[in-house]
Design a protein around this motif. Structure first.
Motif, PDB file in Angstrom:
ATOM      1  N   ALA A 166      -8.198  18.141 -31.885  1.00  0.00           N
ATOM      2  CA  ALA A 166      -7.910  18.051 -30.451  1.00  0.00           C
ATOM      3  C   ALA A 166      -9.090  17.451 -29.694  1.00  0.00           C
ATOM      4  O   ALA A 166      -8.909  16.622 -28.783  1.00  0.00           O
ATOM      5  CB  ALA A 166      -7.581  19.436 -29.901  1.00  0.00           C
ATOM      6  N   ILE A 167     -10.309  17.839 -30.073  1.00  0.00           N
ATOM      7  CA  ILE A 167     -11.498  17.305 -29.400  1.00  0.00           C
ATOM      8  C   ILE A 167     -11.621  15.804 -29.653  1.00  0.00           C
ATOM      9  O   ILE A 167     -11.982  15.036 -28.742  1.00  0.00           O
ATOM     10  CB  ILE A 167     -12.753  18.059 -29.870  1.00  0.00           C
ATOM     11  N   ASP A 168     -11.312  15.357 -30.855  1.00  0.00           N
ATOM     12  CA  ASP A 168     -11.339  13.919 -31.146  1.00  0.00           C
ATOM     13  C   ASP A 168     -10.326  13.182 -30.269  1.00  0.00           C
ATOM     14  O   ASP A 168     -10.587  12.065 -29.791  1.00  0.00           O
ATOM     15  CB  ASP A 168     -11.041  13.665 -32.619  1.00  0.00           C
ATOM     16  N   GLU A 169      -9.168  13.794 -30.060  1.00  0.00           N
ATOM     17  CA  GLU A 169      -8.160  13.207 -29.174  1.00  0.00           C
ATOM     18  C   GLU A 169      -8.697  13.111 -27.747  1.00  0.00           C
ATOM     19  O   GLU A 169      -8.534  12.088 -27.067  1.00  0.00           O
ATOM     20  CB  GLU A 169      -6.890  14.054 -29.204  1.00  0.00           C
ATOM     21  N   PHE A 170      -9.347  14.180 -27.290  1.00  0.00           N
ATOM     22  CA  PHE A 170      -9.932  14.177 -25.946  1.00  0.00           C
ATOM     23  C   PHE A 170     -11.018  13.105 -25.821  1.00  0.00           C
ATOM     24  O   PHE A 170     -11.158  12.459 -24.779  1.00  0.00           O
ATOM     25  CB  PHE A 170     -10.512  15.545 -25.623  1.00  0.00           C
ATOM     26  N   ALA A 171     -11.800  12.915 -26.891  1.00  0.00           N
ATOM     27  CA  ALA A 171     -12.863  11.905 -26.874  1.00  0.00           C
ATOM     28  C   ALA A 171     -12.276  10.516 -26.645  1.00  0.00           C
ATOM     29  O   ALA A 171     -12.848   9.693 -25.904  1.00  0.00           O
ATOM     30  CB  ALA A 171     -13.660  11.953 -28.170  1.00  0.00           C
ATOM     31  N   ASP A 172     -11.137  10.235 -27.254  1.00  0.00           N
ATOM     32  CA  ASP A 172     -10.476   8.939 -27.058  1.00  0.00           C
ATOM     33  C   ASP A 172     -10.011   8.773 -25.612  1.00  0.00           C
ATOM     34  O   ASP A 172     -10.122   7.689 -25.028  1.00  0.00           O
ATOM     35  CB  ASP A 172      -9.279   8.800 -28.011  1.00  0.00           C
ATOM     36  N   VAL A 173      -9.483   9.852 -25.022  1.00  0.00           N
ATOM     37  CA  VAL A 173      -9.059   9.795 -23.623  1.00  0.00           C
ATOM     38  C   VAL A 173     -10.248   9.523 -22.715  1.00  0.00           C
ATOM     39  O   VAL A 173     -10.178   8.703 -21.784  1.00  0.00           O
ATOM     40  CB  VAL A 173      -8.372  11.120 -23.213  1.00  0.00           C
TER      41      VAL A 173
END
Length: 336
Positions: free
Chosen positions: A62-69
């Protein structure tokens, strides 16, 4: 007019959330609405006092997804707040290092008192926008933030001796949907003995909270968090969860209590038949429902016993800790 663009991440026991907003003198203006992922970071932490490897893997995804955002929406500042599960985990250093590697910021593992204050800020920040100044709900506001590992109780001013948006007293209880479900409600559905043990545990924590927070003064009760909004959606009879319908809805205690008891006693299979309940909450929503029911009953009784008033409803709010994190960060940057 000066403004800053900031992001906040609320990493709780059951879910992790991201929001990006611009903050100026007029308040907070959301640019990337809340993104929520159920990761169960606090899986078994109450028992082992350590983060489970599978839970860390889910959270990192989830944090990796947030990093992309965040790469697509650059901000002036980011604050990553971690709460109950991280406070309790002995191997939290590994988690904090991994967050830094992914986002370039270290988690702020905040105490329950700060969590309560930020939840209060987030929940009350929208009250004036919803109502005319002469139609605001009765003060003081008491905000309950019912999380996976902890539940915060915080009361504000009465508008005379203290501003209604000022925290007067707060307390963090180590009870929540995940903690109570893992500790007590292990059968499917839970047994009467399990329910009685959970109620005794919950009431003991509420007793302690009442020693610090004069909840008997409550004028308006505001409930925030996934458990509260989910139970509110069910009480409203929604077929699917609708954020706009739930946010700001006033729910009667009697209707809420019946809903909580019904959900508590459902099997997990029966809960899956309710699209209002997020799949990630199926196995722990019963614990959250029981905590919410006891909080409503105890605060209502405290108000009646103190001065004979009747407090028989609460306001459901989609605005809580995450809003408070973002708004507080933006205001501090503007002041600096």
């Amino acid at each position: 007019m000066a403004s800053v663009k900031v992001a906040g991440i609320d990493c709780g026991t059951n879910s992790i959330r991201l929001m990006i907003a611009t903050v100026d003198d007029h308040g907070m203006h959301v640019e990337v609405p809340r993104i929520m992922r159920v990761v169960r970071l606090g899986q078994d932490v109450d028992k082992t006092h350590r983060f489970d490897d599978a839970a860390l893997k889910r959270t990192y995804a989830a944090i990796d997804e947030f990093a992309d955002v965040l790469k697509s929406h650059p901000v002036d500042a980011l604050r990553f707040v971690a709460t109950s599960a991280t406070r309790d985990a002995e191997n939290r250093d590994e988690f904090e290092d991994s967050v830094f590697d992914r986002l370039g910021v270290r988690p702020d593992v905040i105490p329950g008192s700060e969590e309560a204050a930020l939840s209060f800020l987030g929940a009350t920040s929208v009250m004036e926008a919803r109502h005319d100044a002469d139609e605001l709900p009765d003060a003081p506001y008491t905000v309950i933030d019912l999380g996976g590992g902890s539940t915060e109780m915080v009361i504000g001013g009465d508008g005379r001796t203290a501003p209604i948006d000022q925290v007067v007293a707060a307390f963090s209880m180590n009870i929540g949907s995940v903690r109570m479900s893992e500790r007590h409600l292990v059968s499917d559905p839970p047994s009467e003995d399990e329910i009685r043990a959970a109620i005794a545990d919950i009431d003991e924590h509420i007793d302690e909270a009442f020693e610090h927070v004069p909840a008997y003064r409550t004028g308006t009760l505001i409930g925030v968090s996934g458990t509260v909004t989910t139970m509110s959606g069910i009480a409203l009879g929604l077929r699917e969860y609708d954020r706009d319908t739930v946010d700001g809805a006033r729910i009667g205690f009697a209707e809420a209590s019946e809903t909580c008891d019904r959900v508590l006693r459902m099997t997990r299979s029966q809960r899956r038949g309710y699209p209002v309940i997020h799949p990630g909450r199926i196995d722990v929503i019963g614990g959250g429902a029981l905590v919410w029911d006891r909080v409503l009953r105890r605060i209502g009784d405290a108000v009646a016993e103190h001065d004979g008033r009747t407090l028989n409803s609460y306001v459901a709010s989609e605005h809580g800790l995450l809003d408070g994190i973002v708004l507080d960060l933006g205001r501090r940057m503007l002041n600096d």
